[in-house]
Motif scaffolding. Structure first.
Motif, PDB file in Angstrom:
ATOM      1  N   LYS A  95       0.834  -1.201   0.000  1.00 55.99           N
ATOM      2  CA  LYS A  95       0.000   0.000   0.000  1.00 55.99           C
ATOM      3  C   LYS A  95       0.865   1.245   0.000  1.00 55.99           C
ATOM      4  CE  LYS A  95      -3.318   2.352   3.083  1.00 55.99           C
ATOM      5  NZ  LYS A  95      -4.009   2.244   4.397  1.00 55.99           N
ATOM      6  N   GLY A  96       0.552   2.202  -0.881  1.00 58.40           N
ATOM      7  CA  GLY A  96       1.363   3.412  -0.931  1.00 58.40           C
ATOM      8  C   GLY A  96       0.632   4.616  -1.481  1.00 58.40           C
ATOM      9  N   ASP A  97       1.391   5.698  -1.600  1.00 56.69           N
ATOM     10  CA  ASP A  97       0.897   6.959  -2.158  1.00 56.69           C
ATOM     11  C   ASP A  97       1.928   7.437  -3.174  1.00 56.69           C
ATOM     12  OD1 ASP A  97      -0.287   9.401  -2.700  1.00 56.69           O
ATOM     13  OD2 ASP A  97      -0.490  10.001  -0.611  1.00 56.69           O
ATOM     14  N   LEU A  98       1.447   7.871  -4.330  1.00 56.20           N
ATOM     15  CA  LEU A  98       2.329   8.214  -5.446  1.00 56.20           C
ATOM     16  C   LEU A  98       2.494   9.719  -5.648  1.00 56.20           C
ATOM     17  CD1 LEU A  98       1.073   5.664  -8.148  1.00 56.20           C
ATOM     18  CD2 LEU A  98       2.843   5.358  -6.428  1.00 56.20           C
ATOM     19  N   HIS A  99       1.885  10.548  -4.806  1.00 53.23           N
ATOM     20  CA  HIS A  99       1.864  11.983  -5.108  1.00 53.23           C
ATOM     21  C   HIS A  99       1.671  12.762  -3.812  1.00 53.23           C
ATOM     22  CE1 HIS A  99      -0.063  15.313  -7.874  1.00 53.23           C
ATOM     23  NE2 HIS A  99       1.010  15.740  -7.226  1.00 53.23           N
ATOM     24  N   ALA A 100       2.709  13.446  -3.342  1.00 54.28           N
ATOM     25  CA  ALA A 100       2.614  14.169  -2.074  1.00 54.28           C
ATOM     26  C   ALA A 100       3.685  15.248  -2.002  1.00 54.28           C
ATOM     27  CB  ALA A 100       2.758  13.210  -0.897  1.00 54.28           C
ATOM     28  N   HIS A 101       3.438  16.235  -1.149  1.00 50.15           N
ATOM     29  CA  HIS A 101       4.320  17.410  -1.039  1.00 50.15           C
ATOM     30  C   HIS A 101       4.670  17.695   0.411  1.00 50.15           C
ATOM     31  CE1 HIS A 101       3.713  18.539  -5.286  1.00 50.15           C
ATOM     32  NE2 HIS A 101       2.506  18.033  -5.100  1.00 50.15           N
ATOM     33  N   THR A 102       5.806  18.387   0.586  1.00 48.71           N
ATOM     34  CA  THR A 102       6.252  18.864   1.891  1.00 48.71           C
ATOM     35  C   THR A 102       6.640  20.338   1.765  1.00 48.71           C
ATOM     36  OG1 THR A 102       8.616  18.405   1.606  1.00 48.71           O
ATOM     37  CG2 THR A 102       7.219  16.564   2.325  1.00 48.71           C
ATOM     38  N   LEU A 103       7.242  20.870   2.821  1.00 45.42           N
ATOM     39  CA  LEU A 103       7.692  22.264   2.815  1.00 45.42           C
ATOM     40  C   LEU A 103       8.761  22.549   1.765  1.00 45.42           C
ATOM     41  CD1 LEU A 103       7.941  23.259   6.602  1.00 45.42           C
ATOM     42  CD2 LEU A 103       6.567  24.383   4.851  1.00 45.42           C
ATOM     43  N   LEU A 104       9.395  21.506   1.224  1.00 48.01           N
ATOM     44  CA  LEU A 104      10.394  21.757   0.190  1.00 48.01           C
ATOM     45  C   LEU A 104       9.773  22.484  -0.996  1.00 48.01           C
ATOM     46  CD1 LEU A 104      13.373  21.295  -0.656  1.00 48.01           C
ATOM     47  CD2 LEU A 104      12.589  19.221  -1.827  1.00 48.01           C
TER      48      LEU A 104
ATOM     49  N   GLU B 120       3.860   7.095   8.629  1.00 49.30           N
ATOM     50  CA  GLU B 120       3.843   5.949   9.539  1.00 49.30           C
ATOM     51  C   GLU B 120       2.435   5.747  10.118  1.00 49.30           C
ATOM     52  OE1 GLU B 120       6.095   3.749  10.571  1.00 49.30           O
ATOM     53  OE2 GLU B 120       7.972   4.482   9.721  1.00 49.30           O
ATOM     54  N   THR B 121       1.795   6.836  10.515  1.00 48.88           N
ATOM     55  CA  THR B 121       0.445   6.741  11.084  1.00 48.88           C
ATOM     56  C   THR B 121      -0.543   6.161  10.082  1.00 48.88           C
ATOM     57  OG1 THR B 121       0.867   8.634  12.533  1.00 48.88           O
ATOM     58  CG2 THR B 121      -1.434   8.066  12.123  1.00 48.88           C
ATOM     59  N   GLN B 122      -0.376   6.518   8.823  1.00 51.20           N
ATOM     60  CA  GLN B 122      -1.266   6.034   7.766  1.00 51.20           C
ATOM     61  C   GLN B 122      -0.960   4.592   7.357  1.00 51.20           C
ATOM     62  OE1 GLN B 122      -3.766   8.209   8.071  1.00 51.20           O
ATOM     63  NE2 GLN B 122      -4.016   8.285   5.853  1.00 51.20           N
ATOM     64  N   GLU B 123       0.068   4.016   7.944  1.00 49.04           N
ATOM     65  CA  GLU B 123       0.440   2.619   7.704  1.00 49.04           C
ATOM     66  C   GLU B 123       0.673   2.340   6.225  1.00 49.04           C
ATOM     67  OE1 GLU B 123      -2.708   0.393   9.567  1.00 49.04           O
ATOM     68  OE2 GLU B 123      -1.759   0.528  11.544  1.00 49.04           O
ATOM     69  N   LEU B 124       1.425   3.239   5.594  1.00 47.77           N
ATOM     70  CA  LEU B 124       1.786   3.057   4.190  1.00 47.77           C
ATOM     71  C   LEU B 124       3.058   2.215   4.101  1.00 47.77           C
ATOM     72  CD1 LEU B 124       1.178   6.664   2.798  1.00 47.77           C
ATOM     73  CD2 LEU B 124      -0.393   4.724   2.825  1.00 47.77           C
ATOM     74  N   ASP B 125       3.088   1.307   3.145  1.00 48.95           N
ATOM     75  CA  ASP B 125       4.283   0.500   2.922  1.00 48.95           C
ATOM     76  C   ASP B 125       5.323   1.258   2.113  1.00 48.95           C
ATOM     77  OD1 ASP B 125       3.333  -1.963   4.161  1.00 48.95           O
ATOM     78  OD2 ASP B 125       1.922  -2.060   2.484  1.00 48.95           O
ATOM     79  N   PHE B 126       4.861   2.110   1.194  1.00 53.31           N
ATOM     80  CA  PHE B 126       5.793   2.902   0.390  1.00 53.31           C
ATOM     81  C   PHE B 126       5.203   4.272   0.118  1.00 53.31           C
ATOM     82  CE2 PHE B 126       3.096   0.964  -2.822  1.00 53.31           C
ATOM     83  CZ  PHE B 126       2.905   1.980  -3.743  1.00 53.31           C
ATOM     84  N   MET B 127       6.059   5.196  -0.234  1.00 49.08           N
ATOM     85  CA  MET B 127       5.640   6.587  -0.437  1.00 49.08           C
ATOM     86  C   MET B 127       6.614   7.272  -1.382  1.00 49.08           C
ATOM     87  SD  MET B 127       3.484   8.905   0.706  1.00 49.08           S
ATOM     88  CE  MET B 127       3.230  10.668   0.851  1.00 49.08           C
ATOM     89  N   PHE B 128       6.089   7.934  -2.399  1.00 52.08           N
ATOM     90  CA  PHE B 128       6.908   8.790  -3.263  1.00 52.08           C
ATOM     91  C   PHE B 128       6.664  10.246  -2.870  1.00 52.08           C
ATOM     92  CE2 PHE B 128       6.528   5.003  -5.912  1.00 52.08           C
ATOM     93  CZ  PHE B 128       7.795   4.896  -6.485  1.00 52.08           C
ATOM     94  N   LEU B 129       7.738  10.963  -2.506  1.00 52.05           N
ATOM     95  CA  LEU B 129       7.646  12.402  -2.288  1.00 52.05           C
ATOM     96  C   LEU B 129       7.926  13.089  -3.615  1.00 52.05           C
ATOM     97  CD1 LEU B 129       9.411  12.838   1.172  1.00 52.05           C
ATOM     98  CD2 LEU B 129       6.956  12.770   0.671  1.00 52.05           C
ATOM     99  N   THR B 130       6.934  13.811  -4.126  1.00 53.97           N
ATOM    100  CA  THR B 130       6.994  14.348  -5.492  1.00 53.97           C
ATOM    101  C   THR B 130       6.832  15.865  -5.440  1.00 53.97           C
ATOM    102  OG1 THR B 130       4.617  13.910  -5.675  1.00 53.97           O
ATOM    103  CG2 THR B 130       6.112  12.236  -6.550  1.00 53.97           C
ATOM    104  N   GLU B 131       7.932  16.553  -5.195  1.00 51.86           N
ATOM    105  CA  GLU B 131       7.875  18.016  -5.100  1.00 51.86           C
ATOM    106  C   GLU B 131       7.902  18.630  -6.499  1.00 51.86           C
ATOM    107  OE1 GLU B 131       7.310  18.886  -2.167  1.00 51.86           O
ATOM    108  OE2 GLU B 131       8.363  17.526  -0.808  1.00 51.86           O
TER     109      GLU B 131
END
Length: 769
Positions: A146-155, A170-181
């Motif tokens: 389970k993951g998310d392919l599209h997300a942003h941070t302060l960068l 971690e709270t969302q219990e994702l197995d993988f995550m792409f940070l896509t700024e």
């Protein structure tokens, strides 16, 4: 020593240079735009190596780099003396009116180092290579991840720090995550214990946005060509597919929010052969997301009809902190909503990327979909030839209803209700692929629509998607009939889909509505006075909480900063009220107090107060306090003028009456009893943690089941956008009233009618609503 730069930049590039003295130990780059907008800043050292990349907006951002450390956006290493250059890009306004961007920046030397607040792994290097180890195996087991392919941070333009983002993931219990700024790669990525956080970048142009998942390098922005076509071409190359000597892995090219204006895809020359996936559902809490999701499904269908095996994915595109909300939204925009599930032979970068490119993917929001095709021997995205495929589907959500649409070659060939896991039942459908080119499954919320509902163009809200299996024996997949995005949009397949939808819309406007037999009401702001009562109740609960946690309430209101990372140090009564949408004497229609159950208020306050007790214990405490405040002030419970008479009249005419409220059971029953309205209702639905709250359709479904009705026989009355979305999600007609928190302008896009009060409607209006 400090150097200052300022100026104004329209679409294009500007280079500011400065000298770095020998022996410099640290450099700080601080910048901001004067007005709200995007300005990309890339810092290069005397050797033309990238040393920092960040998106400037308001408020200002600061990057500090030293030989051994760097803050967010910076690349640590030797600080060579000589001429350094700051490359600034304004990429807005290429084919439209230019948007001049004023900026201010300063360079300081020998400042104190700033350390990252979490363990990281290296990613982007000064020579623009990606150093991330895509082959490293985080988990060995083959399976769905389970993951998310599209997300942003302060960068870029997100609100979460990297540390906060890692905690939410971690709270969302994702197995993988792409940070896509936006047009930026993270120099370092969080080294999470449970989640594989992967490199990505969102190529952002005036012609549209797309993600490069798993790039082999960053955007090369030293004196870069910056037209949309140039950035898109460079972004495609970053996937490493056509680069001799590139890293052995291949990235994934994914078009983002293709139909969500004004960020929709417009680059007509995009070669479809280079596209692996397309974002179908993007930030479902954004107001235009439901409509753009349906349009993206149409484009996906046209792609397959034209012979392109491009797969659907989801992306939260989350920019917000968990307690924040998009305009008009009641639910948080949060990492992992929607979630994209990828089948991979072990959790690694290479495995996830291969699964994406091969379409071994399904996506969902909340249903807990369990997928089996031919007893697990077939995965989505596979060539099954002309065999028979056997789907077995269940959902883990036992509260809400869902159904599956089986779509073959663009036509719905079956609709089946989905059964909850553990019920002993499964949704099972067999399809002979000798008859079809491809087969996809869309998951929707609610019950299987009736012919009458379909004739009105009514279907359940999108919940998820299982990517197609296909019959590779058809020549269509070897010889697609279009090659570019522009050709696809002009194709016969796209025209046929648009024509079919146009006819469906015409039929829906000509169909006769079902006779109304039931009326479902929101409680506060619709039947009972809202503002005076709930302002007093909320203030009382807040005061009680601050008394229970006195160490958290020693800061004055003047020091409140909604963007602070130290939530526990700036807590006041007003900051707690602001978090739930209370601003002085005004209650925000989209805030938690007006539209959400108490559990959501408790979650927001838990994040701010950070009490030592568990979240469940704190939620129970908050519920108790709300109930106590309501019962302690019965004089605050006031029926709105004309309401009792109107309800009695409806009752005498034979209508079934119900309540659907975000309030707790105790407070609901007490307030209705005090108001004298309790005996008028056939059904009372509340949100006490045992049923999905509005705008999910569960309360409507419960009302219909209790009163032997269907949603198209019900009219929903409410005073918030959430009430109207709830009615729409369930398939009911909707009447908004102005006796609560929302304005007519806010309600009008979601309601069939807007009245001043429930007391103002007539039976004839109700019968044709």
């Amino acid at each position: 020593m400090m150097l200052n730069f300022s100026g104004e930049l329209t679409f294009g590039r500007r280079i500011e240079t400065f000298e770095v003295p020998e022996g410099t130990t640290a450099i700080s780059l601080r910048g901001t735009t004067v007005k709200k907008g995007f300005l990309y800043a890339y810092l290069f050292d005397a050797n033309q190596h990238l040393r920092a990349g960040i998106l400037w907006m308001k408020p200002e951002k600061d990057v500090v780099i030293t030989h051994d450390s760097a803050s967010l956006g910076g690349l640590a290493g030797e600080l060579p003396a000589g001429t350094w250059s700051l490359h600034l890009y304004n990429l807005e306004g290429e084919d439209r009116s230019h948007k001049p961007m004023q900026y201010q920046a300063d360079i300081r030397f020998d400042v104190a180092p700033v350390m990252m607040g979490l363990p990281t792994v290296p990613n982007l290097q000064p020579d623009n290579r990606i150093a991330f180890d895509y082959s490293a195996l985080k988990k060995p087991a083959a399976g769905w991840y389970k993951g998310d392919l599209h997300a942003h941070t302060l960068l870029s333009d997100g609100h979460n720090t990297l540390e906060a983002a890692a905690a939410i993931i971690e709270t969302q219990e994702l197995d993988f995550m792409f940070l896509t700024e936006h047009n930026l790669c993270h120099p370092a990525l969080p080294d999470s214990e449970h989640t594989l956080i992967l490199p990505g970048v969102e190529i952002t142009t005036d012609k549209g946005h797309f993600n490069v998942h798993g790039p082999c390098r960053g955007l090369a922005m030293f004196e870069a060509k910056h037209a949309s076509a140039d950035l898109i071409e460079q972004g495609i190359a970053m996937a490493g597919k056509n680069i001799p000597g590139a890293s052995s892995h291949l990235g994934n090219i994914s078009i983002n929010h293709p139909m969500m204006k004004p960020w929709h895809w417009q680059y007509a020359d995009m070669p479809l052969a280079q596209v692996d996936t397309m974002e179908i559902c993007c930030d479902p809490t954004w107001s235009t997301s439901p409509a753009s999701t349906e349009q993206a499904l149409e484009v996906l269908t046209a792609m397959w009809q034209c012979g392109h095996r491009i797969y659907g994915v989801g992306g939260s595109d989350s920019h917000l902190e968990p307690h924040e909300r998009n305009p008009k939204a009641t639910a948080p925009s949060i990492y992992g909503d929607p979630a994209t599930y990828v089948f991979s032979h072990g959790l690694s970068g290479e495995g996830i990327l291969a699964g994406l490119r091969n379409g071994h993917v399904y996506l969902e929001r909340q249903c807990g979909l369990v997928v089996s095709i031919n007893l697990g021997s077939v995965l989505p995205g596979q060539d099954v030839g002309d065999s028979v495929v056997h789907f077995q589907l269940t959902v883990k959500d036992k509260v809400n209803g869902y159904y599956a649409e089986f779509i073959a070659d663009g036509d719905v060939i079956a609709r089946q209700a989905l059964q909850p896991e553990g019920s002993g039942l499964k949704t099972e459908v067999e399809v002979e692929m000798a008859r079809y080119h491809w087969l996809r499954v869309d998951i929707r919320r609610g019950t299987v629509p009736s012919d009458t509902q379909l004739s009105r163009g009514e279907r359940g809200e999108f919940e998820g998607l299982i990517n197609p299996v296909f019959n590779g024996q058809h020549v269509l997949f070897a010889e697609p009939v279009v090659t570019t995005w522009g050709e696809l949009m002009a194709s016969d397949s796209m025209a046929a889909i648009k024509q079919a939808n146009h006819l469906a819309t015409q039929q829906s406007t000509q169909s006769t509505p079902q006779k109304v037999k039931g009326v479902l009401f929101d409680k506060d702001g619709t039947l009972l006075e809202f503002h005076h009562m709930w302002l007093k109740v909320a203030q009382g609960v807040v005061n009680a909480l601050l008394a229970a946690y006195p160490a958290r309430s020693d800061i004055t209101d003047e020091k409140i900063d909604a963007e602070t990372d130290d939530a526990s140090s700036d807590v006041t009564a007003q900051s707690l009220l602001t978090a739930i949408g209370v601003f002085g004497e005004r209650v925000d229609n989209h805030g938690l107090l007006a539209s959400n159950p108490v559990e959501d208020t408790a979650n927001a306050w838990y994040a701010i107060l950070q009490p030592s007790c568990s979240r469940d214990a704190f939620t129970c405490q908050v519920k108790t306090l709300f109930n106590q405040q309501v019962e302690a002030q019965p004089e605050l419970i006031q029926t709105l003028p004309g309401i009792e008479e109107s309800l009695i009249k409806l009752k005498q005419m034979g209508y079934k009456l119900g309540i659907a409220t975000a309030d707790t059971k105790a407070a609901t029953l007490y307030s209705l009893e005090q108001s004298g309205l309790l005996g008028l209702f056939d059904f009372i639905g509340y949100s006490d943690g045992d049923i999905a709250p509005k705008p999910a359709p569960a309360l409507m479904n419960a009302f219909c089941a209790h009163c032997d009705l269907t949603p198209d026989q019900v009219v929903m009355f409410g005073d918030t956008v959430s009430d109207m979305v709830f009615g729409r999600n369930a398939g009911a007609r909707r009447i908004g009233v102005l006796t609560g928190t929302a304005t007519e302008e806010e309600l009008r896009p979601y309601a069939d009618f807007v009245l001043h009060s429930v007391a103002d409607f007539s039976p004839s209006l109700l019968e044709t609503a």
